[in-house]
Design a protein around this motif. Structure first.
Motif, mmCIF file in Angstrom:
data_model
loop_
_atom_site.group_PDB
_atom_site.id
_atom_site.type_symbol
_atom_site.label_atom_id
_atom_site.label_comp_id
_atom_site.label_asym_id
_atom_site.label_seq_id
_atom_site.Cartn_x
_atom_site.Cartn_y
_atom_site.Cartn_z
ATOM 1 N N THR A 121 0.847 -1.191 0.000
ATOM 2 C CA THR A 121 0.000 0.000 0.000
ATOM 3 C C THR A 121 0.879 1.236 0.000
ATOM 4 N N ALA A 122 0.588 2.159 -0.896
ATOM 5 C CA ALA A 122 1.280 3.447 -0.954
ATOM 6 C C ALA A 122 0.283 4.522 -0.574
ATOM 7 N N THR A 123 0.575 5.223 0.519
ATOM 8 C CA THR A 123 -0.285 6.306 0.992
ATOM 9 C C THR A 123 0.487 7.611 0.872
ATOM 10 N N THR A 124 -0.157 8.630 0.337
ATOM 11 C CA THR A 124 0.460 9.942 0.203
ATOM 12 C C THR A 124 -0.313 10.936 1.053
ATOM 13 N N LEU A 125 0.425 11.745 1.808
ATOM 14 C CA LEU A 125 -0.162 12.795 2.625
ATOM 15 C C LEU A 125 0.500 14.119 2.262
ATOM 16 N N VAL A 126 -0.294 15.184 2.178
ATOM 17 C CA VAL A 126 0.235 16.494 1.821
ATOM 18 C C VAL A 126 -0.400 17.552 2.716
ATOM 19 N N ARG A 127 0.457 18.453 3.192
ATOM 20 C CA ARG A 127 -0.002 19.645 3.923
ATOM 21 C C ARG A 127 0.529 20.852 3.159
ATOM 22 N N THR A 128 -0.370 21.668 2.639
ATOM 23 C CA THR A 128 0.043 22.855 1.896
ATOM 24 C C THR A 128 0.187 24.030 2.853
ATOM 25 N N HIS A 129 1.043 24.975 2.446
ATOM 26 C CA HIS A 129 1.302 26.141 3.301
ATOM 27 C C HIS A 129 0.787 27.447 2.720
ATOM 28 N N ASN A 130 0.521 27.459 1.416
ATOM 29 C CA ASN A 130 0.164 28.723 0.786
ATOM 30 C C ASN A 130 -0.499 28.450 -0.570
ATOM 31 N N LEU A 131 -0.794 29.518 -1.276
ATOM 32 C CA LEU A 131 -1.448 29.397 -2.580
ATOM 33 C C LEU A 131 -0.575 28.613 -3.559
ATOM 34 N N LEU A 132 0.716 28.834 -3.518
ATOM 35 C CA LEU A 132 1.607 28.088 -4.396
ATOM 36 C C LEU A 132 1.501 26.587 -4.134
ATOM 37 N N GLY A 133 1.461 26.191 -2.876
ATOM 38 C CA GLY A 133 1.331 24.779 -2.531
ATOM 39 C C GLY A 133 0.014 24.185 -2.991
ATOM 40 N N ARG A 134 -1.070 24.918 -2.796
ATOM 41 C CA ARG A 134 -2.385 24.426 -3.222
ATOM 42 C C ARG A 134 -2.471 24.321 -4.740
ATOM 43 N N THR A 135 -1.904 25.301 -5.440
ATOM 44 C CA THR A 135 -1.902 25.283 -6.903
ATOM 45 C C THR A 135 -1.056 24.130 -7.418
ATOM 46 N N TYR A 136 0.121 23.975 -6.837
ATOM 47 C CA TYR A 136 1.021 22.886 -7.234
ATOM 48 C C TYR A 136 0.338 21.535 -7.048
ATOM 49 N N LEU A 137 -0.306 21.342 -5.914
ATOM 50 C CA LEU A 137 -0.989 20.080 -5.638
ATOM 51 C C LEU A 137 -2.056 19.798 -6.696
ATOM 52 N N GLN A 138 -2.838 20.801 -7.053
ATOM 53 C CA GLN A 138 -3.882 20.615 -8.061
ATOM 54 C C GLN A 138 -3.290 20.275 -9.429
ATOM 55 N N LEU A 139 -2.170 20.890 -9.770
ATOM 56 C CA LEU A 139 -1.551 20.641 -11.071
ATOM 57 C C LEU A 139 -0.946 19.246 -11.183
ATOM 58 N N ILE A 140 -0.389 18.732 -10.104
ATOM 59 C CA ILE A 140 0.275 17.426 -10.196
ATOM 60 C C ILE A 140 -0.656 16.251 -9.914
ATOM 61 N N MET A 141 -1.837 16.513 -9.395
ATOM 62 C CA MET A 141 -2.713 15.424 -8.969
ATOM 63 C C MET A 141 -3.007 14.380 -10.049
ATOM 64 N N PRO A 142 -3.346 14.755 -11.275
ATOM 65 C CA PRO A 142 -3.595 13.703 -12.285
ATOM 66 C C PRO A 142 -2.346 12.851 -12.527
ATOM 67 N N PHE A 143 -1.181 13.461 -12.515
ATOM 68 C CA PHE A 143 0.067 12.730 -12.703
ATOM 69 C C PHE A 143 0.371 11.861 -11.489
ATOM 70 N N HIS A 144 0.121 12.380 -10.317
ATOM 71 C CA HIS A 144 0.379 11.645 -9.074
ATOM 72 C C HIS A 144 -0.351 10.308 -9.073
ATOM 73 N N ARG A 145 -1.616 10.323 -9.362
ATOM 74 C CA ARG A 145 -2.417 9.091 -9.340
ATOM 75 C C ARG A 145 -1.873 8.058 -10.342
ATOM 76 N N LEU A 146 -1.538 8.507 -11.533
ATOM 77 C CA LEU A 146 -0.991 7.616 -12.546
ATOM 78 C C LEU A 146 0.382 7.077 -12.129
ATOM 79 N N ILE A 147 1.219 7.936 -11.593
ATOM 80 C CA ILE A 147 2.565 7.527 -11.192
ATOM 81 C C ILE A 147 2.521 6.519 -10.055
ATOM 82 N N VAL A 148 1.708 6.764 -9.030
ATOM 83 C CA VAL A 148 1.655 5.828 -7.901
ATOM 84 C C VAL A 148 1.184 4.458 -8.363
ATOM 85 N N ARG A 149 0.149 4.421 -9.177
ATOM 86 C CA ARG A 149 -0.340 3.131 -9.689
ATOM 87 C C ARG A 149 0.749 2.424 -10.504
ATOM 88 N N THR A 150 1.439 3.168 -11.340
ATOM 89 C CA THR A 150 2.502 2.595 -12.167
ATOM 90 C C THR A 150 3.626 2.035 -11.302
#
Length: 159
Positions: A121-150
């Motif tokens: 099991t691979a579990t990912t946890l993220v705590r954002t600190h600012n707008l840049l962190g929240r934006t970054y998280l939203q941008l990488i999310m589709p890639f994150h899901r594909l990468i973890v499964r791969t």
């Protein structure tokens, strides 16, 4: 072999207090003697070239914002698996990740016995600190899901 998204089965407060995002994916394997470090090494040490290309692109794009790039994190023990500093490890669980000014993240690799082998099991946890962190998280999310499964499929296939 298919990696399935599951409801996370970790205590977020113990791993990354204040985490605003958490997801988990799991894959079954017929291996019987795999520990969490071995699973993490199979997942995180060598990935497919397309993942390496995405990581290189990510590093180029985030450098102007002062974000950490590959290998820039610090581990408690001084060791890393792939680009991820190891923060703690037992035979059943390995925790890796780092803190940055835009967000903090942890990847948790758990290995558990099943009737027919083991599950990873691979579990990912993220705590954002600012707008840049929240934006970054939203941008990488589709890639994150594909990468973890791969990476989970890669770990299971090499056993």
């Amino acid at each position: 072999m298919k990696a399935h998204e599951i409801t996370p089965e970790v205590d977020p407060a113990a791993l990354l207090f204040g985490a605003q995002f958490i997801d988990a994916f799991r894959i079954a394997t017929t291996a019987t003697k795999l520990d969490a470090r071995q699973a993490a090494e199979k997942m995180l040490t060598f990935g497919p070239r397309w993942i390496e290309a995405l990581l290189t692109l990510r590093n180029i794009l985030v450098r102007p914002f002062g974000l950490k790039t590959s290998g820039a994190g610090e581990s408690v023990s001084g060791e890393a698996i792939g680009i991820f500093p190891v923060l703690g490890a037992t035979p059943e669980r390995l925790v890796a990740g780092f803190d940055d000014h835009h967000l903090d993240f942890r990847i948790v690799i758990d290995v558990a016995a099943t009737d027919n082998g083991q599950q990873i099991t691979a579990t990912t946890l993220v705590r954002t600190h600012n707008l840049l962190g929240r934006t970054y998280l939203q941008l990488i999310m589709p890639f994150h899901r594909l990468i973890v499964r791969t990476l989970l499929r890669q770990a299971a296939a090499t056993l």
